[in-house]
Design an enzyme around this catalytic site. Structure first.
Site, PDB file in Angstrom:
ATOM      1  N   ILE A  68       0.881  -1.154   0.000  1.00  0.00           N
ATOM      2  CA  ILE A  68       0.000   0.000   0.000  1.00  0.00           C
ATOM      3  C   ILE A  68       0.927   1.214   0.000  1.00  0.00           C
ATOM      4  O   ILE A  68       1.855   1.282   0.806  1.00  0.00           O
ATOM      5  CB  ILE A  68      -0.928   0.019   1.242  1.00  0.00           C
TER       6      ILE A  68
ATOM      7  N   GLY B 164      -4.725  -1.844   3.997  1.00  0.00           N
ATOM      8  CA  GLY B 164      -4.101  -3.167   4.032  1.00  0.00           C
ATOM      9  C   GLY B 164      -5.063  -4.232   4.510  1.00  0.00           C
ATOM     10  O   GLY B 164      -5.226  -5.276   3.879  1.00  0.00           O
TER      11      GLY B 164
ATOM     12  N   ASN C 141       9.446  -7.329  10.043  1.00  0.00           N
ATOM     13  CA  ASN C 141       8.320  -6.641   9.410  1.00  0.00           C
ATOM     14  C   ASN C 141       7.035  -7.063  10.126  1.00  0.00           C
ATOM     15  O   ASN C 141       6.184  -7.768   9.583  1.00  0.00           O
ATOM     16  CB  ASN C 141       8.267  -6.970   7.918  1.00  0.00           C
TER      17      ASN C 141
ATOM     18  N   ILE D 298       3.544  -9.204   9.089  1.00  0.00           N
ATOM     19  CA  ILE D 298       3.311 -10.516   9.701  1.00  0.00           C
ATOM     20  C   ILE D 298       1.954 -10.542  10.388  1.00  0.00           C
ATOM     21  O   ILE D 298       1.197 -11.515  10.254  1.00  0.00           O
ATOM     22  CB  ILE D 298       4.442 -10.869  10.682  1.00  0.00           C
TER      23      ILE D 298
ATOM     24  N   TYR E 148      -0.706 -10.848   7.715  1.00  0.00           N
ATOM     25  CA  TYR E 148      -0.722 -12.181   7.107  1.00  0.00           C
ATOM     26  C   TYR E 148      -1.301 -13.220   8.070  1.00  0.00           C
ATOM     27  O   TYR E 148      -2.130 -14.044   7.678  1.00  0.00           O
ATOM     28  CB  TYR E 148       0.687 -12.596   6.680  1.00  0.00           C
TER      29      TYR E 148
END
Length: 160
Positions: free
Chosen positions: A86, A96, A124, A128, A131
């Site tokens: 993004i 996101g 990151n 994470i 996800y």
């Protein structure tokens, strides 16, 4: 520009074409994120070299807000999501969290795959968290650049 309308997002994914490539090439992440992801020009160069890559611009109505790139690996029946970003000026506005599940649905509808893979640097944490919230789990592997691999299993188990 008024971003309070993000609740009413109308997300679209558009192929990279001559019409939108100049704008897509201008997309950037925040300075502190540059080590986490390749630049858009690097991504498009890679996509030009291997035809399986599908680079797409991410739009909220007619406003370009991001970029993604993925590839269906026929031999393994899985998708590798190589890029998701993004643009810096649209971060922190809920894009996101809104876009990523829609991208997963798009990928799943295009390719009859059983798994979606991606890789991420351990520091990151924002990526994470996104996800993991969408079902990805670390599988213990590393990619060729040393990033940790995560996988989303799309197999539907049937209970009899």
């Amino acid at each position: 520009m008024n971003f309070e309308r993000t609740v009413k997002m109308r997300i679209e994914f558009k192929k990279v074409t001559e019409k939108n490539i100049e704008d897509i090439l201008k997309l950037k992440v925040k300075d502190n994120q540059k080590t986490f992801i390749e630049s858009v020009p690097e991504c498009l160069k890679e996509a030009a070299e291997k035809s399986c890559w599908r680079p797409v611009g991410i739009y909220d109505e007619d406003i370009l807000i991001g970029f993604a790139m993925y590839c269906f690996w026929k031999e393994d029946q899985h998708v590798w999501m190589d890029r998701f970003l993004i643009a810096s000026e649209f971060q922190g506005k809920g894009y996101g969290s809104a876009v990523f599940p829609q991208l997963l649905k798009k990928i799943e509808s295009e390719d009859q795959c059983s798994e979606i893979y991606l890789s991420v640097f351990k520091d990151n944490t924002a990526a994470i968290n996104l996800y993991e919230k969408n079902g990805f789990r670390f599988n213990g592997e590393k990619d060729i650049k040393g990033e940790d691999v995560m996988v989303l299993n799309l197999r539907r188990s049937v209970v009899l």
